[in-house]
Motif scaffolding. Sequence first.
Motif, PDB file in Angstrom:
ATOM      1  N   ILE A  17      37.092  52.816  48.070  1.00 17.40           N
ATOM      2  CA  ILE A  17      36.509  51.498  47.804  1.00 17.40           C
ATOM      3  C   ILE A  17      37.426  50.672  46.911  1.00 17.40           C
ATOM      4  N   ALA A  18      38.005  51.308  45.883  1.00 17.32           N
ATOM      5  CA  ALA A  18      38.929  50.601  44.987  1.00 17.32           C
ATOM      6  C   ALA A  18      40.158  50.121  45.750  1.00 17.32           C
ATOM      7  N   PHE A  19      40.675  50.953  46.636  1.00 17.87           N
ATOM      8  CA  PHE A  19      41.837  50.557  47.438  1.00 17.87           C
ATOM      9  C   PHE A  19      41.498  49.373  48.331  1.00 17.87           C
ATOM     10  N   ILE A  20      40.314  49.402  48.960  1.00 16.61           N
ATOM     11  CA  ILE A  20      39.895  48.291  49.826  1.00 16.61           C
ATOM     12  C   ILE A  20      39.802  46.997  49.027  1.00 16.61           C
ATOM     13  N   VAL A  21      39.199  47.073  47.852  1.00 12.56           N
ATOM     14  CA  VAL A  21      39.040  45.878  47.006  1.00 12.56           C
ATOM     15  C   VAL A  21      40.397  45.311  46.614  1.00 12.56           C
ATOM     16  N   ILE A  22      41.290  46.169  46.137  1.00 11.99           N
ATOM     17  CA  ILE A  22      42.607  45.697  45.681  1.00 11.99           C
ATOM     18  C   ILE A  22      43.406  45.120  46.841  1.00 11.99           C
ATOM     19  N   PRO A  34      50.817  31.325  47.944  1.00 13.70           N
ATOM     20  CA  PRO A  34      51.986  31.949  48.581  1.00 13.70           C
ATOM     21  C   PRO A  34      53.252  31.923  47.724  1.00 13.70           C
ATOM     22  N   ALA A  35      53.300  31.037  46.723  1.00 15.18           N
ATOM     23  CA  ALA A  35      54.498  30.926  45.900  1.00 15.18           C
ATOM     24  C   ALA A  35      54.609  32.060  44.880  1.00 15.18           C
ATOM     25  N   LEU A  36      53.514  32.783  44.637  1.00 21.55           N
ATOM     26  CA  LEU A  36      53.506  33.836  43.631  1.00 21.55           C
ATOM     27  C   LEU A  36      53.783  35.191  44.264  1.00 21.55           C
ATOM     28  N   SER A  37      54.392  36.067  43.477  1.00 21.14           N
ATOM     29  CA  SER A  37      54.646  37.427  43.947  1.00 21.14           C
ATOM     30  C   SER A  37      53.397  38.278  43.764  1.00 21.14           C
ATOM     31  N   VAL A  38      53.423  39.471  44.363  1.00 19.20           N
ATOM     32  CA  VAL A  38      52.284  40.375  44.256  1.00 19.20           C
ATOM     33  C   VAL A  38      52.020  40.748  42.805  1.00 19.20           C
ATOM     34  N   TRP A  39      53.080  41.050  42.050  1.00 20.36           N
ATOM     35  CA  TRP A  39      52.902  41.479  40.666  1.00 20.36           C
ATOM     36  C   TRP A  39      52.392  40.349  39.783  1.00 20.36           C
ATOM     37  N   ASP A  40      52.824  39.121  40.053  1.00 16.08           N
ATOM     38  CA  ASP A  40      52.291  37.974  39.304  1.00 16.08           C
ATOM     39  C   ASP A  40      50.792  37.825  39.550  1.00 16.08           C
ATOM     40  N   LEU A  46      44.173  40.531  36.542  1.00 12.56           N
ATOM     41  CA  LEU A  46      43.856  41.839  35.980  1.00 12.56           C
ATOM     42  C   LEU A  46      42.474  41.851  35.334  1.00 12.56           C
ATOM     43  N   GLY A  47      42.152  40.776  34.612  1.00 12.10           N
ATOM     44  CA  GLY A  47      40.837  40.690  33.977  1.00 12.10           C
ATOM     45  C   GLY A  47      39.723  40.676  35.001  1.00 12.10           C
ATOM     46  N   VAL A  48      39.916  39.935  36.098  1.00 16.60           N
ATOM     47  CA  VAL A  48      38.927  39.889  37.171  1.00 16.60           C
ATOM     48  C   VAL A  48      38.744  41.272  37.787  1.00 16.60           C
ATOM     49  N   LEU A  49      39.863  41.932  38.071  1.00 15.37           N
ATOM     50  CA  LEU A  49      39.808  43.239  38.715  1.00 15.37           C
ATOM     51  C   LEU A  49      39.139  44.274  37.815  1.00 15.37           C
ATOM     52  N   LEU A  50      39.498  44.281  36.535  1.00 18.28           N
ATOM     53  CA  LEU A  50      38.890  45.236  35.605  1.00 18.28           C
ATOM     54  C   LEU A  50      37.395  44.986  35.459  1.00 18.28           C
ATOM     55  N   GLY A  51      37.030  43.709  35.290  1.00 16.47           N
ATOM     56  CA  GLY A  51      35.622  43.378  35.164  1.00 16.47           C
ATOM     57  C   GLY A  51      34.829  43.767  36.398  1.00 16.47           C
ATOM     58  N   PHE A  52      35.431  43.563  37.556  1.00 18.00           N
ATOM     59  CA  PHE A  52      34.745  43.881  38.809  1.00 18.00           C
ATOM     60  C   PHE A  52      34.594  45.393  38.971  1.00 18.00           C
ATOM     61  N   ILE A  96      32.473  36.695  37.044  1.00 16.80           N
ATOM     62  CA  ILE A  96      32.703  38.148  37.033  1.00 16.80           C
ATOM     63  C   ILE A  96      32.205  38.755  35.729  1.00 16.80           C
ATOM     64  N   PHE A  97      32.526  38.112  34.612  1.00 22.40           N
ATOM     65  CA  PHE A  97      32.076  38.642  33.316  1.00 22.40           C
ATOM     66  C   PHE A  97      30.574  38.500  33.146  1.00 22.40           C
ATOM     67  N   ALA A  98      30.008  37.381  33.604  1.00 23.83           N
ATOM     68  CA  ALA A  98      28.555  37.225  33.549  1.00 23.83           C
ATOM     69  C   ALA A  98      27.873  38.307  34.372  1.00 23.83           C
ATOM     70  N   GLY A  99      28.424  38.592  35.560  1.00 21.37           N
ATOM     71  CA  GLY A  99      27.870  39.648  36.396  1.00 21.37           C
ATOM     72  C   GLY A  99      27.946  41.010  35.736  1.00 21.37           C
ATOM     73  N   LEU A 100      29.037  41.266  35.014  1.00 18.11           N
ATOM     74  CA  LEU A 100      29.180  42.534  34.297  1.00 18.11           C
ATOM     75  C   LEU A 100      28.110  42.668  33.217  1.00 18.11           C
ATOM     76  N   PHE A 101      27.888  41.597  32.453  1.00 17.42           N
ATOM     77  CA  PHE A 101      26.889  41.658  31.386  1.00 17.42           C
ATOM     78  C   PHE A 101      25.474  41.774  31.951  1.00 17.42           C
ATOM     79  N   ILE A 102      25.215  41.115  33.085  1.00 14.61           N
ATOM     80  CA  ILE A 102      23.910  41.262  33.723  1.00 14.61           C
ATOM     81  C   ILE A 102      23.718  42.695  34.198  1.00 14.61           C
ATOM     82  N   MET A 103      24.771  43.307  34.703  1.00 14.15           N
ATOM     83  CA  MET A 103      24.667  44.694  35.145  1.00 14.15           C
ATOM     84  C   MET A 103      24.392  45.618  33.957  1.00 14.15           C
ATOM     85  N   LEU A 104      25.007  45.339  32.821  1.00 11.83           N
ATOM     86  CA  LEU A 104      24.720  46.117  31.607  1.00 11.83           C
ATOM     87  C   LEU A 104      23.268  45.922  31.177  1.00 11.83           C
TER      88      LEU A 104
END
Length: 309
Positions: A17-22, A34-40, A46-52, A96-104
């Motif tokens: 599931i984590a692989f599918i999301v990423i 399209p102008a940004l690289s994958v690592w950028d 990163l904050g969105v992904l961690l929170g999710f 994303i953060f609001a959803g995290l706090f609601i889940m808590l």
Amino acid sequence: MLRRFFASSKPINFAVIAFIVIAFLITFLLANSPALSVWDLILRQLGVLLGFMITIGTLDFVVKKNVLTRKNSYAVLCFALFCLALPSVFLHLRIIFAGLFIMLALRRIFSLRSKTDTHKKIFDAAFWIFVASLFYFSSLLFLILLYFAILFYCAGNYRNWLMPFASLLVVALLSTTYAMYTGGIMNFIAGYRVLPTYDFTNYSSPELLVPLTFFLALYLWTSLKYFILLNAASQRHKPAFVLVLIASIIALVSAVGFAPVRDGSEFYFFFGPLAIISSRYVEKGKSKWFNELLLWAIVALPVVVLFFL
């Protein structure tokens, strides 16, 4: 095959599931930037992904701890895929953060069924809901869910009904202190209360119309089966199942009636309850081939939205 693979709750299931999301998130962001690289993109999101991912883990804990489904990964899988079908969710860090706090908060609300440390659990649940409202104002509607839980589990003590006001006082004091050291109280208040918009023209676009129609049809179909299971549930577990339905209604009211932006992200809070209701249908449905087909349809929906709409 898909139903059998996710019928367990093993680390490999969460890894998939984590692989599918990423993978989907990177594909979506690359298509929009399209102008940004994958690592950028990874560093920026990163904050969105961690929170999710923390939200997914908390959802799994709530589901397993309160026996809302059997020991499988259906709820987590459905929740992740529902979000991927409306990828605009990942463009809003505040949601994303609001959803995290609601889940808590949900974690504490459902734990009230144990009838231990009720004051502390009510305080914690209300505290997380008020914190979530700092990021997304209509999160306050989940206070209704908290009071239903108090009604179901611990209505006899009047202090339980007043405990959320203690949480409100704490959050208000912390917010006021923060506001005084930043942009000022008036600016904080202006940013806190965001007026809803009732321009629904965006919903006519295929990338929103198709998934929203699917979600509505799925909700109506699986809820019918959920009501049957609800009537057959034991008295000990029935209040928790009712709370899931109430949470789904609150999330829909929040999305339709109070959303400040109409890009699909407003349905983020609805995906948790919908995932639980859908999971109950998949694991309890009599027709195995139909349940398998339903799971494949849920998997295919993000692919269709991302590549064909």
